[in-house]
Design an enzyme around this catalytic site. Structure first.
Site, PDB file in Angstrom:
ATOM      1  N   LYS A  16      30.773  27.489  57.055  1.00  0.00           N
ATOM      2  CA  LYS A  16      31.848  28.287  56.466  1.00  0.00           C
ATOM      3  C   LYS A  16      31.201  29.381  55.618  1.00  0.00           C
ATOM      4  CE  LYS A  16      32.460  25.484  52.279  1.00  0.00           C
ATOM      5  NZ  LYS A  16      33.334  24.589  51.517  1.00  0.00           N
ATOM      6  N   ASP A  24      31.708  35.886  37.748  1.00  0.00           N
ATOM      7  CA  ASP A  24      32.007  35.572  39.143  1.00  0.00           C
ATOM      8  C   ASP A  24      31.377  36.568  40.106  1.00  0.00           C
ATOM      9  OD1 ASP A  24      33.393  33.322  38.591  1.00  0.00           O
ATOM     10  OD2 ASP A  24      35.382  34.197  38.810  1.00  0.00           O
ATOM     11  N   ASP A  73      37.409  38.886  29.811  1.00  0.00           N
ATOM     12  CA  ASP A  73      36.832  37.913  30.737  1.00  0.00           C
ATOM     13  C   ASP A  73      37.853  37.672  31.847  1.00  0.00           C
ATOM     14  OD1 ASP A  73      35.182  35.832  31.763  1.00  0.00           O
ATOM     15  OD2 ASP A  73      36.421  34.372  30.716  1.00  0.00           O
TER      16      ASP A  73
END
Length: 977
Positions: A523, A640, A317
């Site tokens: 952003k 992610d 991970d």
């Protein structure tokens, strides 16, 4: 023979039962948790999780876990939002925002559910954490549902007083349970191979028993009538010359019991003792003790000690395992000027490598290079000292920025002070975070959707723009313009928010400042922002692009910041369209919102860029480098985004500059077969490209996301995907679900046939930890789910190096030599019994005294072999760590292949022949007693047994490379006794 067998099997059963009982009690504890549910007439009462049913309305309060998959109806906030922590699902500690449907917002108190009814139609239970399809029928209207209204079981409610929700899936139908995998029974490769060796020995036992029985039958039929002293005419059926077959069959039982010493039943007991002691040494290793958390390494099972020494592939991970999940604001580029003097971990590693390379240059050309090398060392030392001083002088979590030009209000003296102020305001305003006042320090901490946002807010605070309050319609910023400490509280009216998604790769807020000016603050990824700049907004583009490239090479995560001003009429026209699209019901709603957002997010003016560093855990790059030197392959499986994973890959040396990246992506198409064929084509082309690569030193990295991986794991594609992955030096799988992690682990384990190790720290890693041959849990900040499911637990990733390279290597070699020696000694001892049978007419008579045979395995040869399995060290731990390549002895199985095993068995055969026939030759015709008589059978047996004990113990002494006083005591004590 039966009693020892029963004891060994019973011991194993008791051990397995204890582990199952612990897991069962853990499940009971979770299912017995209480939650408030609507029992009727607007009254709520408590019910245990296991009794919840689909359709129940529940009330979950702050910091509680969701008991099932829920449809969010309302929350303590007026607009129905709530903040959810999903670290048990995807390993991320940052908060996610969920929003209820507007139609259910009035259901914000217990009494409002008195007459509440509705109907939900949704997809069947499935393991996909990021998708949901369904409809909600309420008040004769139908509303579309999406993942933003779904609260998943085992995620936690944060920063929200309470929420109401309807149960959609319970128990094994919930998405987290759909991602769970069954706990497989794990056995080491040595244990599995031992079974085959036992089969070989059992076959040998049957052969020599049959030979003995046939020999006895022949002797009984043809020689028994001539042995008058045995009175064959008066004997029973066992020695009846007229019934040789019966005699042979009956003798078979005697032979099986007599030669049973060939089967090392005591081996299993000895191995259990050795493994428990090995596990104790792992637990007590001070080098794997983490002083910060107080957690030592723990061998939660002793069955797989030797498997640690045979690992081929590590599947890890990322968040919380390789990284601390802590973002540090390190550098920024504002108005084309780079700020920030601190160095990232990637830059420090590169500087160290450069200094090392310069030292290795040729002596004749070394003068100039050495001076440069010294200069590099001085620069590196300066950076390190500077970073050290920063950490100790200003230990601010999330902020490692150093540059006096913009600190303490000095930015007011910079040429573009107005642009710098706008940059700081974008950091403080453009986000979804919630501030929490720390009463002890008086400063604010932030709960955000991502650790990046938290780092931006901490940076803005340190620059003098402190985000201090959020309401439903406003954001408040406390601005400090100088070191004097005078502050001004400013309110920015929040008009609209266009949220960040992985597809949009940007976030925008539209605010009205105190002067009434409407500002669009944006952003996002630099490629996205640069495409949306106006012609007049590209003043700093060239310089900013150069800085972004430098930040990227330093392994930093970057975002670009931009803005524009709006007129009242322009905003009003756009907002009308936006609100109309927002209230639209149908499949085109998301597309309409996306197109309207595109209309607003254009003609922007570039302000600058940020660079933050995801801090690696201590020692991670060095650990990965050592594991790579040991020949281990490392895969990273993370929830992610792709960009995040790639940046961390560079930071931890998993990815290196010059490495060729192969990205397998999914094309946009409604036809699944088209998508699948395209992915298969990409895999085929990538494999062909690797084969055609002419540079022998070229290294490839494979990067694939979760949606694409779903196709790659299908039966007709997964083998091609595995072949490609195995050819790559590094593999990174992004946006993967817990179940996909387990499936990838299974593919590698079964496809390569080699030992896999999975390491993680969150509940989302439990599936792959259970699926791998060895599961390692990190006892970090994300709870104990991974540790509870693991075989070994450590406090930091860096301890994996010592666990494998030192303890794994030792345990593998100890167990391999111990098992081989056990077979050697049992063959050497057991065959002498068989040889004597040939000299004794296959009568079943033992040459040894019963006490000798009893003490042989129990006392005289058991302790030395146990000491071998516990204390043997072919090389010291320092040598193992200095030369990691030694570890390859395990994956290559150099000490327990069939060549070694048969060699030890042959040694046992040779020893038995020498000992037996040497004793027979010496004692057969020689006078032994004073009266001139030959030696008796007890004398021969005692002498032969003494020779056996000497030979076996001397053999184990020659086998050992490392002696302690305990080994000397056991070996020479066994001989002396």
């Amino acid at each position: 023979m039966i009693a020892p067998l029963v004891f060994v099997v019973g011991l194993s059963m008791a051990k397995e039962a204890l582990e199952d009982w612990r897991r069962f009690m853990q499940d009971v504890k979770v299912n017995s948790r209480k939650v408030k549910f609507h029992k009727g007439e607007g009254v709520f009462d408590y019910k245990s999780w296991k009794k919840l049913q689909v359709g129940d309305v529940v009330k979950v309060e702050k910091d509680q876990f969701f008991p099932a998959d829920l449809l969010l109806l309302s929350s303590s906030y007026e607009d129905g939002i709530c903040y959810v922590e999903t670290m048990n699902l995807d390993g991320e500690t940052n908060l996610k925002v969920k929003r209820a449907l507007e139609v259910t917002l009035p259901l914000d108190e217990d009494a409002s559910f008195k007459n509440f009814t509705g109907k939900i139609k949704c997809e069947d239970p499935n393991p996909s954490l990021y998708t949901f399809i369904g409809n909600f029928e309420y008040d004769h209207e139908v509303y579309a549902l999406d993942p933003s209204q779904i609260l998943l079981r085992d995620s936690k409610l944060r920063n929200t007083a309470f929420v109401y929700g309807v149960v959609i899936f319970t128990g094994h139908d919930s998405k987290v349970m759909q991602n769970a995998t069954k706990s497989p029974s794990k056995r080491s490769r040595i244990e599995r191979k031992m079974d085959y060796i036992i089969y070989v020995l059992f076959s040998l036992l049957l052969v020599i028993s049959l030979v003995s029985s046939i020999g006895f039958a022949v002797k009984t039929k043809f020689d028994m009538p001539d042995w008058w002293y045995l009175q064959p005419q008066n004997t029973d059926d066992y020695y009846d010359p007229r019934k040789p077959v019966l005699s042979g069959v009956t003798h078979l039982i005697t032979a099986l019991m007599l030669y049973g010493y060939l089967i090392p039943i005591s081996l299993y007991v000895s191995i259990e003792v050795v493994k428990v002691l090995q596990a104790t040494f792992i637990n007590q290793d001070i080098q794997m003790y983490d002083e910060e958390t107080g957690n030592p390494a723990q061998a939660r099972t002793s069955n797989l000690n030797e498997e640690l020494g045979q690992v081929d592939t590590i599947l890890s991970d990322k968040t919380g395992t390789l990284t601390c999940n802590q973002m540090d604001f390190l550098k920024c580029s504002i108005a084309g000027t780079a700020y920030g003097m601190s160095s990232s971990e990637v830059e420090l590693a590169a500087a160290q490598q450069m200094a090392s390379d310069l030292e290795d240059q040729d002596v004749e050309r070394s003068t100039d290079f050495r001076q440069k090398g010294k200069q590099q060392e001085i620069e590196l030392e300066t950076v390190v000292i500077s970073k050290y001083e920063m950490v100790h002088k200003s230990p601010i979590k999330g902020f490692s920025f150093e540059d006096s030009r913009v600190m303490e209000g000095n930015w007011l003296n910079e040429p573009n002070a107005d642009v710098i102020m706008l940059f700081f305001r974008i950091l403080a305003i453009c986000h979804t975070a919630v501030p929490e006042l720390n009463e002890e320090t008086g400063s604010y901490t932030y709960e955000s959707e991502s650790p990046d946002e938290a780092a931006f807010l901490v940076a803005a605070r340190e620059f003098g723009f402190e985000f201090c309050k959020r309401t439903q319609s406003s954001v408040f910023v406390r601005e400090r313009y100088s070191a004097s400490g005078q502050t001004i509280d400013r309110e920015f009216k929040l008009l609209n928010m266009l949220e960040f998604t992985s597809k949009r790769k940007r976030m925008t807020v539209i605010v009205r400042d105190e002067d009434g000016q409407i500002l669009v603050l944006c952003k996002g990824a630099d490629s996205i922002i640069f495409d949306r700049l106006s012609k007049n907004g590209r003043l700093y583009e060239e310089d900013t692009t150069r800085h972004l490239n430098e930040y990227g090479e330093a392994g930093l995560r970057t975002l670009a910041l931009a803005y524009k001003r709006l007129g009242e009429s322009e905003y009003s026209a756009w907002n009308n369209e936006f609100q109309e699209a927002k209230t639209t019901i149908g499949a085109d709603r998301d597309l309409m919102l996306e197109n309207i957002a595109e209309m607003m997010e254009k003609d922007l003016i570039l302000v600058g860029a940020t660079a933050v560093e995801d801090k690696l855990q201590k020692g991670v790059p060095q650990c990965i480098d050592k594991l790579a030197q040991a020949g281990l392959k490392i895969w990273v499986l993370t929830g992610d985004k792709v960009e995040t994973a790639i940046n961390i890959g560079y930071a931890c040396s998993l990815l290196r500059q010059g490495m060729k990246q192969i990205c397998i992506t999914e094309i946009s198409s409604d036809a699944k077969e088209v998508v699948k064929e395209n992915i298969l084509l990409q895999i085929t082309n990538a494999s062909q490209m690797i084969k055609l690569e002419r540079d022998p030193h070229a290294a490839f990295a494979l990067i694939i996301d979760g949606k694409t991986l779903a196709y790659a794991l299908e039966d007709d594609v997964k083998q091609q995907f595995l072949v490609l992955a195995v050819q790559c030096a590094s593999v990174i799988c992004c946006r993967v679900s817990p179940k996909q992690k387990a499936l990838v682990t299974r593919l590698v384990k079964e496809g390569t046939g080699k030992t896999t190790l999975a390491i993680g720290d969150g509940a989302n890693d439990v599936g792959m930890i259970k699926e791998a041959d060895i599961g390692v849990g990190i006892s970090g900040v994300e709870g104990m789910q991974a540790v509870m499911a693991s075989d070994f637990s450590i406090a930091q990733f860096r301890f994996l190096e010592r666990l494998l390279v030192v303890h794994g290597h030792w345990c593998y070699k100890r167990i391999a030599q111990m098992v081989c020696y056990f077979f050697y000694k049992n063959i050497a001892f057991g065959l002498t019994l068989f040889y004597f049978e040939a000299f004794a007419g296959f009568s079943g008579q033992s040459i040894y005294d019963d006490w000798y045979m009893l003490l042989f395995n129990v006392l005289l040869t058991s302790l030395p072999v146990i000491s071998l399995g516990v204390f043997e060290q072919d090389v010291s731990s320092e040598v193992c760590l200095q030369f990691p390549a030694v570890y390859q002895q395990g994956p290559k199985n150099l000490f327990f292949d069939w060549y070694k095993i048969l060699g030890w068995m042959g040694n046992g055969l040779y020893s038995s022949l020498i000992i037996f026939f040497l004793n027979i030759i010496i004692f057969y015709d020689q006078a032994f007693r004073e009266e001139g008589q030959t030696a008796s059978m007890p004398a021969l047996g005692t002498t032969m047994f003494t020779c056996i004990i000497w030979a076996l113990n001397c053999q184990i002494a020659f086998t050992m490379s490392h002696f302690t006083w305990i080994q000397h005591l056991f070996i020479w004590g066994s001989i002396a006794s």
